[in-house]
Design a protein around this motif. Structure first.
Motif, PDB file in Angstrom:
ATOM      1  N   GLN A 169      62.368  56.891  53.165  1.00  0.00           N
ATOM      2  CA  GLN A 169      61.952  55.683  52.463  1.00  0.00           C
ATOM      3  C   GLN A 169      63.066  54.655  52.571  1.00  0.00           C
ATOM      4  O   GLN A 169      64.238  55.004  52.792  1.00  0.00           O
ATOM      5  N   SER A 170      62.728  53.385  52.403  1.00  0.00           N
ATOM      6  CA  SER A 170      63.704  52.305  52.531  1.00  0.00           C
ATOM      7  C   SER A 170      63.208  51.107  51.732  1.00  0.00           C
ATOM      8  O   SER A 170      62.156  51.187  51.073  1.00  0.00           O
ATOM      9  N   PRO A 173      58.190  48.856  53.492  1.00  0.00           N
ATOM     10  CA  PRO A 173      57.089  49.815  53.552  1.00  0.00           C
ATOM     11  C   PRO A 173      56.978  50.399  54.955  1.00  0.00           C
ATOM     12  O   PRO A 173      57.330  49.755  55.940  1.00  0.00           O
ATOM     13  N   CYS A 174      56.498  51.629  55.027  1.00  0.00           N
ATOM     14  CA  CYS A 174      56.408  52.321  56.317  1.00  0.00           C
ATOM     15  C   CYS A 174      55.011  52.928  56.458  1.00  0.00           C
ATOM     16  O   CYS A 174      54.554  53.667  55.582  1.00  0.00           O
ATOM     17  N   VAL A 218      54.225  55.199  53.316  1.00  0.00           N
ATOM     18  CA  VAL A 218      55.334  55.389  52.374  1.00  0.00           C
ATOM     19  C   VAL A 218      55.697  54.020  51.786  1.00  0.00           C
ATOM     20  O   VAL A 218      56.046  53.100  52.528  1.00  0.00           O
ATOM     21  N   ASP A 220      57.644  50.908  49.880  1.00  0.00           N
ATOM     22  CA  ASP A 220      59.037  50.470  49.836  1.00  0.00           C
ATOM     23  C   ASP A 220      59.631  50.787  48.468  1.00  0.00           C
ATOM     24  O   ASP A 220      58.903  50.957  47.487  1.00  0.00           O
ATOM     25  N   LEU A 221      60.956  50.889  48.414  1.00  0.00           N
ATOM     26  CA  LEU A 221      61.666  51.035  47.148  1.00  0.00           C
ATOM     27  C   LEU A 221      62.681  49.893  47.059  1.00  0.00           C
ATOM     28  O   LEU A 221      63.738  49.944  47.696  1.00  0.00           O
ATOM     29  N   LEU A 233      65.639  57.575  46.741  1.00  0.00           N
ATOM     30  CA  LEU A 233      64.793  57.456  47.924  1.00  0.00           C
ATOM     31  C   LEU A 233      64.119  58.795  48.241  1.00  0.00           C
ATOM     32  O   LEU A 233      64.712  59.861  48.056  1.00  0.00           O
ATOM     33  N   LYS A 234      62.894  58.722  48.736  1.00  0.00           N
ATOM     34  CA  LYS A 234      62.236  59.938  49.214  1.00  0.00           C
ATOM     35  C   LYS A 234      63.008  60.455  50.421  1.00  0.00           C
ATOM     36  O   LYS A 234      63.374  59.686  51.313  1.00  0.00           O
TER      37      LYS A 234
END
Length: 656
Positions: A169-170, A173-174, A218, A220-221, A233-234
């Motif tokens: 995660q970052s 968004p992914c 996934v 965003d954080l 973070l995941k």
């Protein structure tokens, strides 16, 4: 962006060899197509979207690489969509960081324009050296458009390490992320995933075992100043559990790590012992009777004041106690050995803790991640407190606050029969009680017509230790001293003019940390009082609520609020009421916000009382723990809102 321009100017840039750029991976050859198709545009509020993110750790290395101490290969593939023209204009560099234990095998970068044209960016790549001696591959002078896509594939060799983690995660968004770990079937790994991340599947193909996971969409954080970002973070953590070679099975254990790390630091030769014994006869405080906590502090203070921390010498002299006593210079291992030996000779029992940091990843008793156990503490079991032997800016019982309250590997020795054994287990690093890190302020206004304040402040525990470190590092110059004063004195610098400032106990000395730093000042605040019609408005919001911004958004969902350390704060403000006036808004200076329970985790209380012509405003604020969840987190949000409101409040006096 300016930071990278500066780095490029000083880092010694080198072009990557073409042979390295041409390296191709075999894990997902279908990804790097000669004529790729653009991904469809989706509606999003984000300037960028990670379309595809793939991570591979492959422990099937060549014999030569294994002989050269490379444990595995790491491959990263990432595809990024540019969603807005503003995002395209701001992204002029693509930076791919390479850790200190990694070496590049190959890299290729390209751009896919909205019209479908493919542009190879390998010629734009330069290598730079970062300030912490890591390296980075940087693709410069990017010219992008809205709707364009960037993709890169980076292949690395990783130094002798069989444990690590991958963040899935970052802040972006992914759409899709995958992780693969491939290893000979003789190597058995353990894994741990964070909440919301599935456990990896396990499969065997020939002599190779594959561990894999895939995730879609996934979120965003976003970073937030109120929590430590990386641990939230995941991610997936992995570590080698055991290796089988023929009939032999080798298990990777924390016990082995403890023995390897602990014994060299506590073993002292007879010659070292005798020399240290002679040296300590010159330290008069060691011959005095005093509480054990005071002796612990004085030893640390003396050693950190009289011995310099330096880089390791190739000769080993900076780790040898005899050489250290002569040169007054020690590397980190030498500083640990010296302090531990002194406490041993004073009959003060010590144990050693290895831990990580709360803003990084935490140790896990089930995963042997040696690279995380980088911070060493001397732990004193009789008082259940610790010190950091290699951190020169802290003193017992305070050590770097981010190391407190987290898992640590504990090592100590014991006699079993006639043989000395190393015992290991996991404990939580000690936390200094919140009442020790106390902050107090008593401010008295001379008069409304002469708005001059007499202010007395004190700082104990971590707050005092941080101030002492600041004065020791930069407070010896006039400019450095003024910067510290500006950070500590109430009111914004433009609102007050100090006419007298006096500090006491502001540097590390022989007074233990129970004795606070004292700061007394006289402050002229000419703009304090404002006449509005027939009322007097006294601008005391900054004095009561501080000058730090309080309009901070709370972390979303179940994410905690995390503080550096527990602390306690008291304020008392005294204001004379001029004859013929009365307080019009006494109720504005009242608050009672606290967590429920016999011992509330946090709280904020304020009351206003008048004694004759003197008005007193009292504030008490406390935080017993560093991490706030659930109702405690909600209470913290209420405290922030009250402080933000208080910062804007005036004391209003009207004629009777």
């Amino acid at each position: 962006m300016k930071k990278w321009v500066l780095l490029l100017a000083v880092a010694g840039i080198a072009m990557l060899p073409c042979s390295i750029q041409a390296q191709v991976n075999s894990y997902f050859p279908e990804i790097w197509k000669e004529k790729p198709a653009l991904h469809p545009v989706t509606t999003t509020d984000h300037p960028y979207t990670i379309l595809d993110y793939r991570l591979v750790r492959d422990f099937n290395v060549t014999r030569q690489d294994k002989a050269d101490s490379w444990s595995h290969y790491k491959t990263i593939y990432k595809s990024i969509k540019i969603n807005t023209q503003a995002a395209a204009d701001s992204l002029t560099q693509l930076i791919m960081t390479i850790e200190r234990d990694e070496w590049m095998r190959g890299l290729r970068v390209r751009m896919l324009s909205p019209n479908g044209e493919v542009t190879d960016l390998n010629d734009h790549i330069r290598m730079i050296v970062l300030n912490d001696n890591r390296r980075a591959a940087v693709a410069n002078n990017l010219v992008l458009q809205q709707g364009a896509e960037l993709e890169y594939e980076l292949s690395l060799k990783v130094g002798y390490d069989y444990a690590g983690c991958e963040f899935l995660q970052s802040p972006l968004p992914c759409n899709h992320v995958s992780f693969t770990l491939a290893a000979p079937k003789e190597l058995e790994f353990r894994f741990k995933t964070t909440p919301g991340v599935p456990a990896p599947t396990d499969s065997l193909a020939g002599n190779i075992r594959y561990y894999q996971l895939n995730m879609q969409n996934v979120p965003d954080l976003p970073p937030n100043d109120l929590f430590n970002y990386l641990p939230q973070l995941k991610r997936i953590d992995f570590a080698l559990h055991q290796a089988i070679e023929g009939k032999d099975t080798t298990r990777i254990t924390w016990q082995q790590y403890g023995e390897d790390s602990y014994i060299p630091l506590v073993a002292v030769s007879k010659a070292e012992y005798k020399q240290l014994e002679k040296e300590m006869q010159k330290w008069p405080f060691t011959q005095q009777r005093m509480p054990v906590t005071q002796m612990i502090y004085l030893v640390e203070q003396f050693v950190k004041t009289n011995f310099q921390l330096t880089l390791p010498a190739e000769t080993g002299e900076t780790a040898d106690i005899i050489s250290i006593l002569k040169s007054r210079r020690a590397e980190k291992a030498g500083m640990v050995r010296l302090l531990n030996a002194v406490y041993y000779m004073l009959n003060i029992p010590t144990q050693m803790l290895w831990t990580s940091s709360r803003d990084s990843l935490l140790l896990d008793s089930q995963l042997v991640t040696r690279q995380l156990a980088r911070n060493v503490l001397l732990y004193f079991p009789t008082v259940q407190q610790a010190l950091a032997p290699t951190d020169m800016n802290t003193r017992f019982p305070c050590y770097p606050s981010l190391w407190a309250g987290i898992p640590a590997l504990r090592c100590r020795d014991t006699l079993m029969g006639q043989e000395s054994k190393v015992l290991t287990d996991f404990i939580t690093t000690p936390i200094v009680p919140y009442t020790s890190s106390n902050i107090t302020m008593d401010a008295t206004l001379q008069s409304v017509t002469e708005p001059i304040w007499e202010v007395k402040q004190s700082f104990g525990g971590y707050t005092g230790a941080n101030i002492k470190a600041a004065f020791g590092n930069t407070g010896q110059t006039t400019e450095g001293k003024f910067k510290i004063y500006n950070a500590l004195l109430p009111f914004e610098p433009g609102m007050r003019k100090p006419t007298a400032v006096k500090t006491e106990n502001e540097v590390f000395n022989n007074r233990i940390l129970d004795k606070p730093v004292l700061l007394n000042s006289t402050l002229n605040t000419p703009s304090l009082v404002e006449n509005k019609n027939t009322a007097l408005h006294i601008h005391i919001g900054q004095l009561l609520g501080g000058t730090m911004p309080a309009d901070l958004p709370l972390p979303e969902g179940a994410l905690p609020v995390q503080m550096s350390f527990p602390y306690y704060q008291e304020k008392r403000v005294n204001i004379p009421i001029p004859a013929g006036y009365k307080v019009d808004n006494k109720g504005d200076f009242s608050a009672d916000i606290s967590d429920k329970g016999a011992q509330p985790a946090l709280g904020y209380k304020m009351r206003c009382e008048q004694d004759g012509n003197m008005l007193h405003i009292f504030i008490v604020e406390w935080y017993r723990q560093t991490d706030l969840y659930g109702s405690s987190k909600s209470i913290f949000g209420q405290i922030l809102q009250r402080i933000q409101k208080l910062q804007q409040q005036d004391l209003v006096l009207v004629k009777e």
